[in-house]
Design a protein around this motif. Sequence first.
Motif, PDB file in Angstrom:
ATOM      1  N   HIS A 140       0.825  -1.214   0.000  1.00  0.00           N
ATOM      2  CA  HIS A 140       0.000   0.000   0.000  1.00  0.00           C
ATOM      3  C   HIS A 140       0.860   1.265   0.000  1.00  0.00           C
ATOM      4  CE1 HIS A 140      -2.786  -3.038   1.638  1.00  0.00           C
ATOM      5  NE2 HIS A 140      -3.764  -2.277   1.184  1.00  0.00           N
ATOM      6  N   LYS A 141       0.280   2.346  -0.540  1.00  0.00           N
ATOM      7  CA  LYS A 141       0.980   3.644  -0.482  1.00  0.00           C
ATOM      8  C   LYS A 141       1.115   4.090   0.964  1.00  0.00           C
ATOM      9  CE  LYS A 141      -0.205   5.501  -5.011  1.00  0.00           C
ATOM     10  NZ  LYS A 141      -1.403   4.788  -5.519  1.00  0.00           N
ATOM     11  N   ILE A 142       0.095   3.745   1.772  1.00  0.00           N
ATOM     12  CA  ILE A 142       0.093   4.117   3.193  1.00  0.00           C
ATOM     13  C   ILE A 142       0.317   2.848   4.019  1.00  0.00           C
ATOM     14  CG2 ILE A 142      -1.222   5.184   5.062  1.00  0.00           C
ATOM     15  CD1 ILE A 142      -2.814   6.716   2.891  1.00  0.00           C
ATOM     16  N   THR A 143       1.371   2.861   4.814  1.00  0.00           N
ATOM     17  CA  THR A 143       1.734   1.661   5.578  1.00  0.00           C
ATOM     18  C   THR A 143       0.891   1.510   6.839  1.00  0.00           C
ATOM     19  OG1 THR A 143       3.624   0.450   6.522  1.00  0.00           O
ATOM     20  CG2 THR A 143       3.501   2.784   7.038  1.00  0.00           C
TER      21      THR A 143
ATOM     22  N   SER B  92       1.407  -0.274  10.977  1.00  0.00           N
ATOM     23  CA  SER B  92       2.533  -0.370  11.919  1.00  0.00           C
ATOM     24  C   SER B  92       3.314  -1.668  11.761  1.00  0.00           C
ATOM     25  CB  SER B  92       2.021  -0.262  13.358  1.00  0.00           C
ATOM     26  OG  SER B  92       1.457   1.012  13.549  1.00  0.00           O
ATOM     27  N   ALA B  93       2.668  -2.720  11.273  1.00  0.00           N
ATOM     28  CA  ALA B  93       3.344  -4.008  11.113  1.00  0.00           C
ATOM     29  C   ALA B  93       4.400  -3.912  10.002  1.00  0.00           C
ATOM     30  CB  ALA B  93       2.322  -5.101  10.808  1.00  0.00           C
ATOM     31  N   ALA B  94       3.980  -3.494   8.818  1.00  0.00           N
ATOM     32  CA  ALA B  94       4.936  -3.334   7.713  1.00  0.00           C
ATOM     33  C   ALA B  94       5.958  -2.251   8.058  1.00  0.00           C
ATOM     34  CB  ALA B  94       4.201  -2.983   6.426  1.00  0.00           C
ATOM     35  N   GLY B  95       5.509  -1.208   8.753  1.00  0.00           N
ATOM     36  CA  GLY B  95       6.407  -0.112   9.145  1.00  0.00           C
ATOM     37  C   GLY B  95       7.514  -0.594  10.066  1.00  0.00           C
ATOM     38  N   ALA B  96       7.161  -1.430  11.052  1.00  0.00           N
ATOM     39  CA  ALA B  96       8.172  -1.932  11.988  1.00  0.00           C
ATOM     40  C   ALA B  96       9.026  -3.011  11.340  1.00  0.00           C
ATOM     41  CB  ALA B  96       7.511  -2.475  13.247  1.00  0.00           C
ATOM     42  N   THR B  97       8.438  -3.818  10.467  1.00  0.00           N
ATOM     43  CA  THR B  97       9.200  -4.865   9.781  1.00  0.00           C
ATOM     44  C   THR B  97      10.288  -4.241   8.892  1.00  0.00           C
ATOM     45  OG1 THR B  97       7.387  -6.458   9.894  1.00  0.00           O
ATOM     46  CG2 THR B  97       9.006  -6.804   8.142  1.00  0.00           C
ATOM     47  N   ALA B  98      10.007  -3.071   8.332  1.00  0.00           N
ATOM     48  CA  ALA B  98      11.024  -2.355   7.549  1.00  0.00           C
ATOM     49  C   ALA B  98      12.239  -2.052   8.424  1.00  0.00           C
ATOM     50  CB  ALA B  98      10.441  -1.065   6.985  1.00  0.00           C
ATOM     51  N   PHE B  99      12.000  -1.641   9.665  1.00  0.00           N
ATOM     52  CA  PHE B  99      13.110  -1.335  10.593  1.00  0.00           C
ATOM     53  C   PHE B  99      13.788  -2.609  11.106  1.00  0.00           C
ATOM     54  CE2 PHE B  99      10.310   2.450  12.110  1.00  0.00           C
ATOM     55  CZ  PHE B  99      10.735   3.237  11.057  1.00  0.00           C
ATOM     56  N   SER B 100      12.983  -3.620  11.418  1.00  0.00           N
ATOM     57  CA  SER B 100      13.537  -4.799  12.098  1.00  0.00           C
ATOM     58  C   SER B 100      14.184  -5.785  11.122  1.00  0.00           C
ATOM     59  CB  SER B 100      12.460  -5.520  12.912  1.00  0.00           C
ATOM     60  OG  SER B 100      11.473  -6.077  12.071  1.00  0.00           O
ATOM     61  N   CYS B 101      13.697  -5.827   9.886  1.00  0.00           N
ATOM     62  CA  CYS B 101      14.198  -6.829   8.933  1.00  0.00           C
ATOM     63  C   CYS B 101      14.771  -6.220   7.640  1.00  0.00           C
ATOM     64  CB  CYS B 101      13.083  -7.803   8.560  1.00  0.00           C
ATOM     65  SG  CYS B 101      12.463  -8.738   9.976  1.00  0.00           S
ATOM     66  N   GLY B 102      14.602  -4.920   7.439  1.00  0.00           N
ATOM     67  CA  GLY B 102      15.139  -4.281   6.235  1.00  0.00           C
ATOM     68  C   GLY B 102      14.390  -4.618   4.970  1.00  0.00           C
TER      69      GLY B 102
ATOM     70  N   GLY C 270       0.332  -5.547   7.686  1.00  0.00           N
ATOM     71  CA  GLY C 270      -0.057  -6.689   8.520  1.00  0.00           C
ATOM     72  C   GLY C 270       1.089  -7.660   8.760  1.00  0.00           C
ATOM     73  N   ALA C 271       2.181  -7.538   7.975  1.00  0.00           N
ATOM     74  CA  ALA C 271       3.306  -8.485   8.061  1.00  0.00           C
ATOM     75  C   ALA C 271       4.143  -8.246   9.316  1.00  0.00           C
ATOM     76  CB  ALA C 271       4.199  -8.336   6.832  1.00  0.00           C
ATOM     77  N   ILE C 272       4.458  -9.324  10.020  1.00  0.00           N
ATOM     78  CA  ILE C 272       5.309  -9.258  11.222  1.00  0.00           C
ATOM     79  C   ILE C 272       6.587 -10.051  10.963  1.00  0.00           C
ATOM     80  CG2 ILE C 272       5.499  -9.875  13.682  1.00  0.00           C
ATOM     81  CD1 ILE C 272       3.370  -7.744  13.285  1.00  0.00           C
ATOM     82  N   GLY C 273       7.668  -9.372  10.639  1.00  0.00           N
ATOM     83  CA  GLY C 273       8.958 -10.043  10.465  1.00  0.00           C
ATOM     84  C   GLY C 273       9.011 -11.014   9.300  1.00  0.00           C
ATOM     85  N   VAL C 274       8.132 -10.813   8.317  1.00  0.00           N
ATOM     86  CA  VAL C 274       8.166 -11.632   7.095  1.00  0.00           C
ATOM     87  C   VAL C 274       8.164 -10.692   5.885  1.00  0.00           C
ATOM     88  CG1 VAL C 274       6.971 -13.621   8.120  1.00  0.00           C
ATOM     89  CG2 VAL C 274       5.624 -11.849   6.962  1.00  0.00           C
TER      90      VAL C 274
ATOM     91  N   THR D 124      -7.873  12.868   9.232  1.00  0.00           N
ATOM     92  CA  THR D 124      -8.288  11.475   9.021  1.00  0.00           C
ATOM     93  C   THR D 124      -8.233  10.728  10.354  1.00  0.00           C
ATOM     94  OG1 THR D 124      -7.694   9.385   7.912  1.00  0.00           O
ATOM     95  CG2 THR D 124      -5.888  10.856   8.416  1.00  0.00           C
ATOM     96  N   THR D 125      -8.963   9.635  10.451  1.00  0.00           N
ATOM     97  CA  THR D 125      -8.814   8.761  11.626  1.00  0.00           C
ATOM     98  C   THR D 125      -7.816   7.637  11.320  1.00  0.00           C
ATOM     99  OG1 THR D 125     -10.685   7.432  10.903  1.00  0.00           O
ATOM    100  CG2 THR D 125     -11.150   9.183  12.512  1.00  0.00           C
ATOM    101  N   GLY D 126      -7.223   7.688  10.132  1.00  0.00           N
ATOM    102  CA  GLY D 126      -6.256   6.656   9.732  1.00  0.00           C
ATOM    103  C   GLY D 126      -4.826   7.177   9.732  1.00  0.00           C
ATOM    104  N   HIS D 127      -3.950   6.406   9.076  1.00  0.00           N
ATOM    105  CA  HIS D 127      -2.548   6.802   8.922  1.00  0.00           C
ATOM    106  C   HIS D 127      -2.410   7.698   7.703  1.00  0.00           C
ATOM    107  CE1 HIS D 127      -1.442   2.678  10.886  1.00  0.00           C
ATOM    108  NE2 HIS D 127      -2.019   3.510  11.724  1.00  0.00           N
TER     109      HIS D 127
END
Length: 367
Positions: free
Chosen positions: A77-80, A82-92, A98-102, A326-329
């Motif tokens: 998605h154009k707008i991330t 928190s799962a994809a956002g954190a996975t970018a930091f934790s796994c590069g 929705g992805a957690i470390g995958v 917005t109520t979203g990200h």
Amino acid sequence: MKPIVFSAFIIFLASCGQRQKDEVKTEEKDKSPNIILLIGDGMGLSQVSSTYYYQDAVPSFSRFKHIGLINTTSASHKITDSAAGATAFSCGKKSYNGAIGVDADSTTVKSITEILKELGYANGLISTSSITHATPASFFAHVDSRGKEFEIARAMNKGIINFFAGGGKQFFKDSEENKDLLQQLANKNYVIDTNALTKTSFDLSKNYGYLLAKGGMPKMTEGRGDFLLNAFELATMHLSTNDKGFFLMVEGSQIDWGGHNNDAEYLIEEMKDFDKVIHAAIDFAEKDGNTIVIVTADHETGGFSLSPKVTEDGNDYDQIEPTFSTTGHTTTLIPVFAYGVGAEKFSGVYQNTDIFYKMLELVKEGK
Ligand code: MG
Ligand code: ZN
């Protein structure tokens, strides 16, 4: 075509050899730095700015000299989220919301905590949400969907995290499969406290886990007090006993929730709390001399603005009226603040995944 492919392969091999040579060199250098990564969930520039207008204290952000911006778009998605956002930091890896470390194909990707553990680092995680919530989860679990919080809780059993504090007690006991999980963690060398951040004299051979709420921790406006700051102090006390260094992720989880609720007071009180822990992290880095502090966010939430109050006479530029769109990200670029060893690496405009690579670069350089 063939000769070109062949020579490209040779270049690839040569570059691998070069990389290995660099790695050997690393060991001869000084100790790698401690890494303190502070993630303000949903913290865009207006959220940061609120610390300049709603408190008397000097904002921690004024202490940074190295500032960057990241693009947080996810693979799906154009707008991330928190799962994809954190996975970018934790796994590069850019992955799907929705992805957690995958990665984008749901394949497990080695996380920074796993890589650092192999190098002898100690790891810590602190959040004001459940410790199984998307942001902290991405630093110890590999799950195809952020909603699987019981499965995420079981990943703690791998022993990658040496200190954790947050909410989410229910996910460690309230299911058939997890009913013995707290006991299993105790068997795996964890001292688990579900009552308070008790200051103990730490046994260096043990791991410590604090699960202090059923779900998320209370809001600041509902009496959370100095949980984040106290957890930070306890974590650094414990983790810094490891002479090979440590990685500590601290999340101000509920800045995001204030944004989703379009509740300016909620958001601002969470920001002020987060600001205090940033000060503490900089103080730690200043004293330690071999620590990098990185402050950033997974995305912005709420389309938050510090707008002028609208009166009968029009816009009153002397009064701030926090507003939301917005109520979203949102997908606005997100600031990165860095302090300490290698802070200059974090200047510039880059992708959220580069945070992962920059952290590893620093470790590899061992400076
Ligand atoms: Mg979060
Ligand atoms: Zn959110």
